[in-house]
Design a protein around this motif. Structure first.
Motif, short mmCIF file in Angstrom:
data_model
loop_
_atom_site.label_atom_id
_atom_site.label_comp_id
_atom_site.label_asym_id
_atom_site.label_seq_id
_atom_site.Cartn_x
_atom_site.Cartn_y
_atom_site.Cartn_z
N UNK A 148 11.43 -16.85 4.92
CA UNK A 148 10.99 -15.70 4.13
C UNK A 148 10.68 -16.10 2.69
N UNK A 149 11.49 -16.99 2.11
CA UNK A 149 11.21 -17.40 0.73
C UNK A 149 9.90 -18.17 0.64
N UNK A 150 9.62 -19.03 1.62
CA UNK A 150 8.36 -19.78 1.61
C UNK A 150 7.17 -18.86 1.88
N UNK A 151 7.38 -17.84 2.70
CA UNK A 151 6.29 -16.89 2.95
C UNK A 151 5.96 -16.12 1.67
N UNK A 152 6.99 -15.72 0.93
CA UNK A 152 6.76 -15.06 -0.36
C UNK A 152 6.07 -16.04 -1.31
N UNK A 153 6.50 -17.30 -1.31
CA UNK A 153 5.86 -18.33 -2.13
C UNK A 153 4.39 -18.50 -1.76
N UNK A 154 4.07 -18.46 -0.47
CA UNK A 154 2.68 -18.59 -0.03
C UNK A 154 1.84 -17.44 -0.57
N UNK A 155 2.37 -16.23 -0.47
CA UNK A 155 1.64 -15.06 -0.97
C UNK A 155 1.44 -15.16 -2.47
N UNK A 156 2.48 -15.59 -3.20
CA UNK A 156 2.36 -15.75 -4.66
C UNK A 156 1.34 -16.84 -4.99
N UNK A 157 1.38 -17.95 -4.25
CA UNK A 157 0.42 -19.03 -4.48
C UNK A 157 -1.00 -18.59 -4.19
N UNK A 158 -1.19 -17.82 -3.13
CA UNK A 158 -2.52 -17.32 -2.80
C UNK A 158 -3.01 -16.33 -3.86
N UNK A 159 -2.12 -15.47 -4.32
CA UNK A 159 -2.48 -14.52 -5.38
C UNK A 159 -2.84 -15.27 -6.67
N UNK A 160 -2.09 -16.33 -6.98
CA UNK A 160 -2.39 -17.13 -8.16
C UNK A 160 -3.75 -17.79 -8.03
N UNK A 161 -4.04 -18.32 -6.85
CA UNK A 161 -5.34 -18.94 -6.61
C UNK A 161 -6.46 -17.94 -6.85
#
Length: 148
Positions: A67-80
Motif C-alpha cells: 500500500x505504501x508503494x502504491x501511494x508512492x506510485x500515485x504521488x510519483x505519477x502526479x509529480x510527473x
C-alpha cells in the motif's frame, strides 16, 4: 509496436487544431514499478507468515509495503504530470516513479523498524532449500538402488 496509454493534458481543445493535447504513459512506466509492487506484496506475505505453497490467493493479510508503494506510485505519477504540464515538456516518468516507490517502501520499513528484514529479503533461499531437499532425496534414491 510499444504499448502506450494516452490521456488529455487539458480539457479544452487547442483553438487552432481543435484537438486535445495528449500525454502518454509507456508500458515500461507501468510494468517496471508493477514488478516492484509485486515483490513488496510477496514481502508483505512473508512478514505475515502466509505460506507460499499451497497458495491461497484469497488469503487476507496486512499489506503495508504494497500500500505504501502504491501511494508512492500515485504521488510519483502526479509529480510527473505536474512537472510535465508546468514546464510544458515531456518528462521520463520513471525519473519520478522510481524514487517515489523506493522512498515510500523505505519509509514504511523505517517506521516499522524492519529495514534490515526488507534489505535481507530474498526468495532464493527457499529455492535453495528446495533444491537441497531434492538433492538429498536423489542421493537416498541412488543409495537405495545400489543397496538392492
Amino acid at each position: 509496436g510499444p504499448i502506450k496509454i494516452l490521456f488529455p493534458r487539458t480539457l479544452t481543445p487547442d483553438p487552432t487544431t481543435n484537438k486535445l493535447e495528449m500525454s502518454l504513459l509507456g508500458l515500461g512506466d507501468i510494468v517496471i514499478p508493477g514488478f516492484f509492487l509485486a515483490l513488496l506484496l510477496r514481502f508483505d506475505a512473508h512478514i505475515a507468515n502466509v505460506p507460499y505453497f499451497p497458495t491461497n490467493v484469497h488469503a487476507s493479510f496486512p499489506k503495508p509495503y504494497f500500500h505504501s508503494a502504491m501511494v508512492g506510485y500515485v504521488i510519483g505519477l502526479a509529480t510527473t504530470l505536474f512537472v510535465m504540464i508546468w514546464f510544458e515538456a515531456a518528462q521520463p516518468a520513471l525519473l519520478y516513479l522510481v524514487p517515489a516507490c523506493l522512498g515510500s517502501s523505505l519509509l514504511c520499513a523505517a517506521v516499522r523498524g524492519e529495514l534490515k528484514e526488507l534489505f535481507a529479503y530474498s526468495e532464493e533461499e527457499e529455492e535453495k532449500e528446495g533444491e537441497e531437499l531434492d538433492a538429498k532425496k536423489d542421493e537416498k534414491d541412488t543409495k537405495d538402488k545400489k543397496d538392492d
